[in-house]
Scaffold this motif. Structure first.
Motif, short mmCIF file in Angstrom:
data_model
loop_
_atom_site.label_atom_id
_atom_site.label_comp_id
_atom_site.label_asym_id
_atom_site.label_seq_id
_atom_site.Cartn_x
_atom_site.Cartn_y
_atom_site.Cartn_z
N GLU A 199 4.89 10.80 6.12
CA GLU A 199 5.67 10.81 4.62
C GLU A 199 6.40 11.82 4.58
O GLU A 199 6.46 12.81 5.67
CB GLU A 199 4.61 11.19 3.54
CG GLU A 199 3.71 10.12 3.30
CD GLU A 199 4.37 8.57 2.59
OE1 GLU A 199 5.22 8.75 1.84
OE2 GLU A 199 4.02 7.62 3.22
N GLY A 200 7.57 11.82 3.84
CA GLY A 200 8.51 12.92 3.76
C GLY A 200 10.10 12.26 4.37
O GLY A 200 10.08 11.27 4.26
N LYS A 201 10.70 13.24 4.66
CA LYS A 201 12.07 12.88 5.38
C LYS A 201 11.97 12.01 6.47
O LYS A 201 12.99 11.16 6.51
CB LYS A 201 12.73 14.12 5.57
CG LYS A 201 13.22 15.15 4.55
CD LYS A 201 13.88 16.44 4.80
CE LYS A 201 14.21 17.20 3.65
NZ LYS A 201 14.97 18.44 4.26
N ARG A 202 11.04 12.10 7.47
CA ARG A 202 11.09 11.16 8.75
C ARG A 202 10.55 9.93 8.29
O ARG A 202 10.96 8.93 8.93
CB ARG A 202 10.15 11.80 9.68
CG ARG A 202 10.55 13.13 10.16
CD ARG A 202 9.77 13.68 11.62
NE ARG A 202 8.38 13.49 11.15
CZ ARG A 202 7.39 13.88 11.97
NH1 ARG A 202 7.80 14.20 13.26
NH2 ARG A 202 6.20 13.60 11.70
N ASN A 203 10.05 9.43 7.21
CA ASN A 203 9.38 8.25 6.77
C ASN A 203 10.20 7.73 5.57
O ASN A 203 9.65 7.14 4.68
CB ASN A 203 8.15 8.20 6.50
CG ASN A 203 7.61 6.88 6.55
OD1 ASN A 203 8.25 6.07 7.35
ND2 ASN A 203 6.59 6.85 6.03
N SER A 204 11.62 8.12 5.52
CA SER A 204 12.31 7.49 4.24
C SER A 204 12.55 6.42 4.18
O SER A 204 13.05 5.73 3.16
CB SER A 204 13.57 8.58 3.92
OG SER A 204 14.40 8.22 5.12
N SER A 205 12.77 5.53 5.32
CA SER A 205 13.24 3.92 5.35
C SER A 205 11.66 3.34 5.82
O SER A 205 10.87 3.94 6.14
CB SER A 205 14.33 3.76 6.41
OG SER A 205 13.69 3.85 7.56
N LYS A 206 11.97 1.99 5.33
CA LYS A 206 10.64 1.25 5.75
C LYS A 206 10.46 1.03 7.17
O LYS A 206 9.76 0.44 7.89
CB LYS A 206 10.83 -0.07 4.93
CG LYS A 206 10.51 -0.04 3.48
CD LYS A 206 10.79 -1.23 2.88
CE LYS A 206 10.88 -1.04 1.15
NZ LYS A 206 10.96 -2.37 0.61
N LEU B 247 0.65 -1.36 0.12
CA LEU B 247 0.01 -0.05 -0.04
C LEU B 247 0.74 1.03 0.01
O LEU B 247 0.56 2.29 -0.49
CB LEU B 247 -0.89 -0.08 1.29
CG LEU B 247 -1.98 -1.05 1.18
CD1 LEU B 247 -2.86 -0.77 2.63
CD2 LEU B 247 -3.00 -0.78 0.02
N LYS B 248 1.99 1.07 0.59
CA LYS B 248 2.88 2.44 0.83
C LYS B 248 3.39 2.71 -0.58
O LYS B 248 3.39 3.69 -0.81
CB LYS B 248 3.98 2.09 1.80
CG LYS B 248 4.80 3.26 2.16
CD LYS B 248 5.68 3.08 3.15
CE LYS B 248 6.79 4.09 3.39
NZ LYS B 248 7.48 3.83 4.43
N LYS B 249 4.06 1.55 -1.15
CA LYS B 249 4.50 1.70 -2.60
C LYS B 249 3.66 2.37 -3.47
O LYS B 249 3.97 3.12 -4.51
CB LYS B 249 5.18 0.53 -3.01
CG LYS B 249 6.46 -0.05 -2.29
CD LYS B 249 6.99 -1.27 -2.74
CE LYS B 249 8.21 -1.56 -2.10
NZ LYS B 249 8.86 -2.95 -2.54
N THR B 250 2.72 1.97 -3.49
CA THR B 250 1.72 2.52 -4.39
C THR B 250 1.05 4.21 -3.91
O THR B 250 -0.01 4.42 -4.87
CB THR B 250 0.21 1.48 -4.66
OG1 THR B 250 -0.61 1.59 -3.55
CG2 THR B 250 0.75 0.34 -5.10
N GLY B 251 1.25 4.46 -2.93
CA GLY B 251 0.64 5.88 -2.35
C GLY B 251 -0.69 5.78 -1.52
O GLY B 251 -1.29 6.53 -0.93
N MET B 252 -1.27 4.27 -1.54
CA MET B 252 -2.69 4.08 -0.75
C MET B 252 -2.51 4.50 0.47
O MET B 252 -3.50 4.86 1.11
CB MET B 252 -3.41 2.90 -1.40
CG MET B 252 -3.63 2.71 -2.71
SD MET B 252 -4.89 3.89 -3.34
CE MET B 252 -6.18 3.74 -2.18
N LEU B 253 -1.64 3.73 1.33
CA LEU B 253 -1.31 3.86 2.66
C LEU B 253 -1.65 5.37 3.16
O LEU B 253 -2.51 5.73 3.90
CB LEU B 253 -0.02 3.44 3.28
CG LEU B 253 0.13 3.38 4.54
CD1 LEU B 253 -0.95 2.68 5.56
CD2 LEU B 253 1.44 2.98 5.17
#
Length: 180
Positions: free
Chosen positions: A173-180, A154-160
């Motif tokens: 989303e953004g800099k604070r969430n750059s890694s899984k 979901l995250k990869k498709t932007g749905m999350l």
């Protein structure tokens, strides 16, 4: 808009509870319910620790009332559900921390809390403090792996982000969430 978010959250929570109740007896292994952990993690990521705790509590109560499930339905779910949401939030949206919160919260804390509940309240003998730990950890790993794959997809498709935003929940989303 705030009232609409409350309605949407209530509907989404109701759907999560319904799914949790319906699939728990179908996709179950004796002594383990991996689907409960999948629901806990997904709810924690979508809606946060409070809603995840409420969802796990409602599923547990319904399962105990109508399916004859022992109190393990509660002790084996609420700690992981809450900790999953807390660690997700503290990590600024890292899905792996939601999974680890469920594994530790249910697999260790919930399993240990289940011992006195089952021994003293239900009267089940022959248990040790760590009796439920192997089963609970195994189930949380199984459910956690499925939840992780689902949420990363979901995250990869932007749905999350879209789902979290639509529910009016915190979006990471953004800099604070750059890694899984």
């Amino acid at each position: 808009m705030a009232n609409q978010n409350k309605v949407l959250k209530t509907v989404f929570l109701s759907i999560m509870v319904a799914i949790g109740v319906v699939i728990s007896p179908i996709l179950r292994i004796e002594g383990m319910c991996p689907t409960a952990h999948l629901i806990n993690i997904v709810c924690a990521v979508f809606m946060g620790p409070g809603y995840s705790l409420l969802c796990a509590t409602l599923i547990g109560i319904i399962r105990m009332m109508f399916m004859g499930i022992p109190p393990l339905a509660l002790t084996g779910a609420v700690f992981g559900a809450f900790l999953s949401g807390v660690l997700y939030k503290l990590s600024h949206g890292k899905i792996i921390f939601a999974v680890l919160g469920e594994i530790f919260g249910t697999g260790v804390i919930g399993a240990i809390v289940s011992y006195p509940v089952m021994t003293f309240l239900v009267g089940k003998g022959g248990l040790t403090v760590f009796y439920y730990v192997p089963m609970f950890i195994t189930a949380t790993i199984m459910g956690g792996c499925v939840a992780y794959i689902f949420l990363i997809s979901l995250k990869k498709t932007g749905m999350l982000t879209k789902i979290q935003d639509r529910l009016g929940c915190e979006v990471y989303e953004g800099k604070r969430n750059s890694s899984k």
